[in-house]
Design a protein around this motif. Sequence first.
Motif, PDB file in Angstrom:
ATOM      1  N   ALA A 143      27.633 -29.967  -9.077  1.00 12.40           N
ATOM      2  CA  ALA A 143      26.327 -30.617  -9.154  1.00 12.40           C
ATOM      3  C   ALA A 143      25.360 -30.036  -8.131  1.00 12.40           C
ATOM      4  O   ALA A 143      24.162 -29.860  -8.400  1.00 12.40           O
ATOM      5  CB  ALA A 143      26.491 -32.124  -8.930  1.00 12.40           C
ATOM      6  N   LEU A 144      25.881 -29.735  -6.930  1.00 13.88           N
ATOM      7  CA  LEU A 144      25.026 -29.157  -5.894  1.00 13.88           C
ATOM      8  C   LEU A 144      24.513 -27.771  -6.285  1.00 13.88           C
ATOM      9  O   LEU A 144      23.438 -27.353  -5.848  1.00 13.88           O
ATOM     10  CB  LEU A 144      25.799 -29.059  -4.577  1.00 13.88           C
ATOM     11  CG  LEU A 144      25.993 -30.370  -3.808  1.00 13.88           C
ATOM     12  CD1 LEU A 144      26.914 -30.164  -2.622  1.00 13.88           C
ATOM     13  CD2 LEU A 144      24.643 -30.895  -3.330  1.00 13.88           C
ATOM     14  N   LEU A 199      19.405 -30.995  -8.592  1.00 13.19           N
ATOM     15  CA  LEU A 199      19.882 -31.802  -7.473  1.00 13.19           C
ATOM     16  C   LEU A 199      19.478 -31.185  -6.143  1.00 13.19           C
ATOM     17  O   LEU A 199      19.060 -31.876  -5.219  1.00 13.19           O
ATOM     18  CB  LEU A 199      21.414 -31.964  -7.531  1.00 13.19           C
ATOM     19  CG  LEU A 199      22.019 -32.832  -6.417  1.00 13.19           C
ATOM     20  CD1 LEU A 199      21.434 -34.227  -6.454  1.00 13.19           C
ATOM     21  CD2 LEU A 199      23.532 -32.896  -6.546  1.00 13.19           C
ATOM     22  N   ALA A 200      19.566 -29.872  -6.036  1.00 14.25           N
ATOM     23  CA  ALA A 200      19.199 -29.202  -4.788  1.00 14.25           C
ATOM     24  C   ALA A 200      17.727 -29.457  -4.457  1.00 14.25           C
ATOM     25  O   ALA A 200      17.365 -29.692  -3.303  1.00 14.25           O
ATOM     26  CB  ALA A 200      19.478 -27.714  -4.895  1.00 14.25           C
ATOM     27  N   GLN A 201      16.862 -29.432  -5.466  1.00 15.73           N
ATOM     28  CA  GLN A 201      15.448 -29.636  -5.222  1.00 15.73           C
ATOM     29  C   GLN A 201      15.139 -31.097  -4.888  1.00 15.73           C
ATOM     30  O   GLN A 201      14.349 -31.392  -4.006  1.00 15.73           O
ATOM     31  CB  GLN A 201      14.636 -29.216  -6.454  1.00 15.73           C
ATOM     32  CG  GLN A 201      14.671 -27.714  -6.694  1.00 15.73           C
ATOM     33  CD  GLN A 201      14.028 -27.347  -8.022  1.00 15.73           C
ATOM     34  OE1 GLN A 201      13.652 -28.221  -8.798  1.00 15.73           O
ATOM     35  NE2 GLN A 201      13.906 -26.045  -8.279  1.00 15.73           N
ATOM     36  N   LEU A 202      15.796 -32.024  -5.586  1.00 15.52           N
ATOM     37  CA  LEU A 202      15.525 -33.443  -5.364  1.00 15.52           C
ATOM     38  C   LEU A 202      16.041 -33.916  -4.018  1.00 15.52           C
ATOM     39  O   LEU A 202      15.407 -34.714  -3.331  1.00 15.52           O
ATOM     40  CB  LEU A 202      16.157 -34.287  -6.484  1.00 15.52           C
ATOM     41  CG  LEU A 202      15.476 -34.197  -7.841  1.00 15.52           C
ATOM     42  CD1 LEU A 202      16.326 -34.876  -8.894  1.00 15.52           C
ATOM     43  CD2 LEU A 202      14.096 -34.848  -7.791  1.00 15.52           C
ATOM     44  N   ALA A 203      17.216 -33.432  -3.631  1.00 18.74           N
ATOM     45  CA  ALA A 203      17.822 -33.891  -2.384  1.00 18.74           C
ATOM     46  C   ALA A 203      17.063 -33.352  -1.183  1.00 18.74           C
ATOM     47  O   ALA A 203      16.625 -34.106  -0.328  1.00 18.74           O
ATOM     48  CB  ALA A 203      19.291 -33.465  -2.320  1.00 18.74           C
ATOM     49  N   GLY A 204      16.894 -32.048  -1.134  1.00 16.32           N
ATOM     50  CA  GLY A 204      16.165 -31.446  -0.023  1.00 16.32           C
ATOM     51  C   GLY A 204      16.866 -31.630   1.312  1.00 16.32           C
ATOM     52  O   GLY A 204      17.527 -32.622   1.561  1.00 16.32           O
ATOM     53  N   PRO A 263      22.488 -44.001  -8.419  1.00 23.31           N
ATOM     54  CA  PRO A 263      23.805 -44.117  -9.063  1.00 23.31           C
ATOM     55  C   PRO A 263      23.829 -43.647 -10.505  1.00 23.31           C
ATOM     56  O   PRO A 263      24.908 -43.430 -11.069  1.00 23.31           O
ATOM     57  CB  PRO A 263      24.104 -45.631  -8.971  1.00 23.31           C
ATOM     58  CG  PRO A 263      22.767 -46.279  -8.807  1.00 23.31           C
ATOM     59  CD  PRO A 263      21.938 -45.308  -8.037  1.00 23.31           C
ATOM     60  N   GLU A 264      22.658 -43.460 -11.110  1.00 20.58           N
ATOM     61  CA  GLU A 264      22.623 -43.003 -12.499  1.00 20.58           C
ATOM     62  C   GLU A 264      22.904 -41.500 -12.610  1.00 20.58           C
ATOM     63  O   GLU A 264      23.170 -41.003 -13.714  1.00 20.58           O
ATOM     64  CB  GLU A 264      21.247 -43.318 -13.109  1.00 20.58           C
ATOM     65  CG  GLU A 264      20.097 -42.445 -12.632  1.00 20.58           C
ATOM     66  CD  GLU A 264      19.566 -42.842 -11.254  1.00 20.58           C
ATOM     67  OE1 GLU A 264      18.655 -42.155 -10.752  1.00 20.58           O
ATOM     68  OE2 GLU A 264      20.065 -43.849 -10.711  1.00 20.58           O
ATOM     69  N   HIS A 265      22.863 -40.758 -11.498  1.00 21.09           N
ATOM     70  CA  HIS A 265      23.119 -39.318 -11.543  1.00 21.09           C
ATOM     71  C   HIS A 265      24.586 -39.068 -11.898  1.00 21.09           C
ATOM     72  O   HIS A 265      25.481 -39.766 -11.404  1.00 21.09           O
ATOM     73  CB  HIS A 265      22.787 -38.678 -10.188  1.00 21.09           C
ATOM     74  CG  HIS A 265      22.720 -37.180 -10.236  1.00 21.09           C
ATOM     75  ND1 HIS A 265      23.847 -36.387 -10.239  1.00 21.09           N
ATOM     76  CD2 HIS A 265      21.650 -36.336 -10.280  1.00 21.09           C
ATOM     77  CE1 HIS A 265      23.482 -35.118 -10.296  1.00 21.09           C
ATOM     78  NE2 HIS A 265      22.153 -35.064 -10.318  1.00 21.09           N
ATOM     79  N   PRO A 266      24.892 -38.081 -12.734  1.00 21.33           N
ATOM     80  CA  PRO A 266      26.287 -37.829 -13.146  1.00 21.33           C
ATOM     81  C   PRO A 266      27.236 -37.580 -11.982  1.00 21.33           C
ATOM     82  O   PRO A 266      28.439 -37.851 -12.088  1.00 21.33           O
ATOM     83  CB  PRO A 266      26.167 -36.589 -14.039  1.00 21.33           C
ATOM     84  CG  PRO A 266      24.751 -36.609 -14.532  1.00 21.33           C
ATOM     85  CD  PRO A 266      23.942 -37.195 -13.426  1.00 21.33           C
ATOM     86  N   ALA A 267      26.741 -37.062 -10.866  1.00 25.49           N
ATOM     87  CA  ALA A 267      27.625 -36.764  -9.733  1.00 25.49           C
ATOM     88  C   ALA A 267      27.842 -37.963  -8.816  1.00 25.49           C
ATOM     89  O   ALA A 267      28.758 -37.953  -7.987  1.00 25.49           O
ATOM     90  CB  ALA A 267      27.058 -35.607  -8.913  1.00 25.49           C
ATOM     91  N   ALA A 268      27.014 -39.005  -8.957  1.00 27.87           N
ATOM     92  CA  ALA A 268      27.107 -40.143  -8.042  1.00 27.87           C
ATOM     93  C   ALA A 268      28.485 -40.822  -8.069  1.00 27.87           C
ATOM     94  O   ALA A 268      29.035 -41.137  -7.014  1.00 27.87           O
ATOM     95  CB  ALA A 268      26.001 -41.147  -8.345  1.00 27.87           C
TER      96      ALA A 268
END
Length: 537
Positions: free
Chosen positions: A476-477, A482-487, A499-504
Amino acid sequence: MSKLSVLGLGLRCPEQATQRCLDSLRQADRVFLISDNLEKQDWLRQLNPNFYNLMTHYALGKPRRDTYQEMADQVLDCLKSGGNAALVSYGHPLVFCDPSRLAIEQTVGAGYELEVLPGVSSIDCLLADLRVDAHQYGLQIYEGHDLLLHAVAVDPSCSQIIFQVPSLGDNTGGWQPGRFRGFIRALGEKLAQSFGEDHEVVLYFGSNSPERPTRADRCLLKELHQVEMVSEYTLWVPPLGYESLPPDLQSRDVPVDLELAGTGMAWSDRTQEMTDLMAGRDVYTLQAIPELPEAVAVDDFTRLPADGRPKLVLFPAHPCNSGGVHWARQAQAAGLSYRIRPSISWEGGVYCDVPIDPGLLGFQSFPARHQPPEPINLATLLRLPADPRPGARYWGPVSAFQEQAQADSVALFVTGPSPRPIENGPFLRALQLSAVERLVAFLELHESRLVLQKNPSAKMWLHANLQLAGREIREALAKTDLAQLAGDGNWSLYLLDHPEHPAAPYLLLRMRCEEALESVAKGISLEPLVGWIKAHR
């Protein structure tokens, strides 16, 4: 000006509804009810046809806080339109009733008139049914998580009443009672430090329906986490050295020689049940009641005539606040059958006068001779003697409580610190004891995607799932979204907040497996996980 009346119908309605409550219900322009009991709804419509049930705001998957806020908002809309509203719940309106608390805050903030009237609470029923002497020993009241998390000074010389023991560890409200027994075990350990592990306690369920009988199940503190839980259980821990009377679980229609009832904080707080009891009985009272001149004043059990006639003795507030348990002991010694009837207690009056929710903030009540433990980390009612003679007490009604005693007051109310100090030890112990249980509960929610069935050993299963979780998170990373959203590398915080993200689920799986392995290393059993793996293999 519009007015909000916040009312409690009593745990067992309509017999425990007070006269003040009935008068307010009839006068309201609109009645809002918080109850799914159809009999209560039909009864309320007869009193006031302008009736609305707020239970319609509940919805599957909808957060409780949103539901409660919508309820309070609807009541406020009625006030804004110029009408007088009554917000009604069963039991006491400020004992674990978030909609009432929110409605009170909004009403005060908007400048509308407010009255809060007490109802016979589950605590009042517990005192009566278990025959708890609050007069001599006092009470400490709190919610189970509260005791584990905050630095509450448990006083073993008074009764402890603890709410929501079966739901300890459940922050969703969706699991069966007693699901996280590690939390219940930690609570038992905390109490055993003050009472000893062999101290007998009572799990109480006060019924508000004839279909479900009242229950009082006994166990030792060291056995608390092994008891089959009922969701409505409240825990009573008697004081050290307390000689308990047998609980009263029989039908309230069975006739007895001596009825012990209370008048509440004022004569208008009398319940319909108490009014009905006066028919066909000789009535006695500890204090003169101007509205009841025919009652005979007595100050001691031995002054009751031994003529075999059924008798009703009226006490100020609740009988268990005013010496009723002592009378019960004397009646039992004399071979008389008796019953203590619940009524508005001293504590119930204070909740409304302050106002305060004893379940959310904690509460303790002591007679004047008692020295409260220090530091006081609960809201405290210290009942002071009106008579200056040594040992004298006054148990009459109190119209208002303030932070400092007035010159003519008979009680002192002290608010607890805000925020209260945190005590990490017991709560961390609860997390450790329930780590495997919480892992299993998590797996039950994500079973189809996260189960590995090929490993025969529970420890191997944990390590394999750690590898699975790590692989899914790395994949996922690697994805740009995900990389852009997390920062800034805060991907774990991002996943916990989304929690709706598939990796959560895989991040949570990794955390739960790591917690379980740490707890196993400290001696926690893997048996719940072994059973779950076998059931899903």
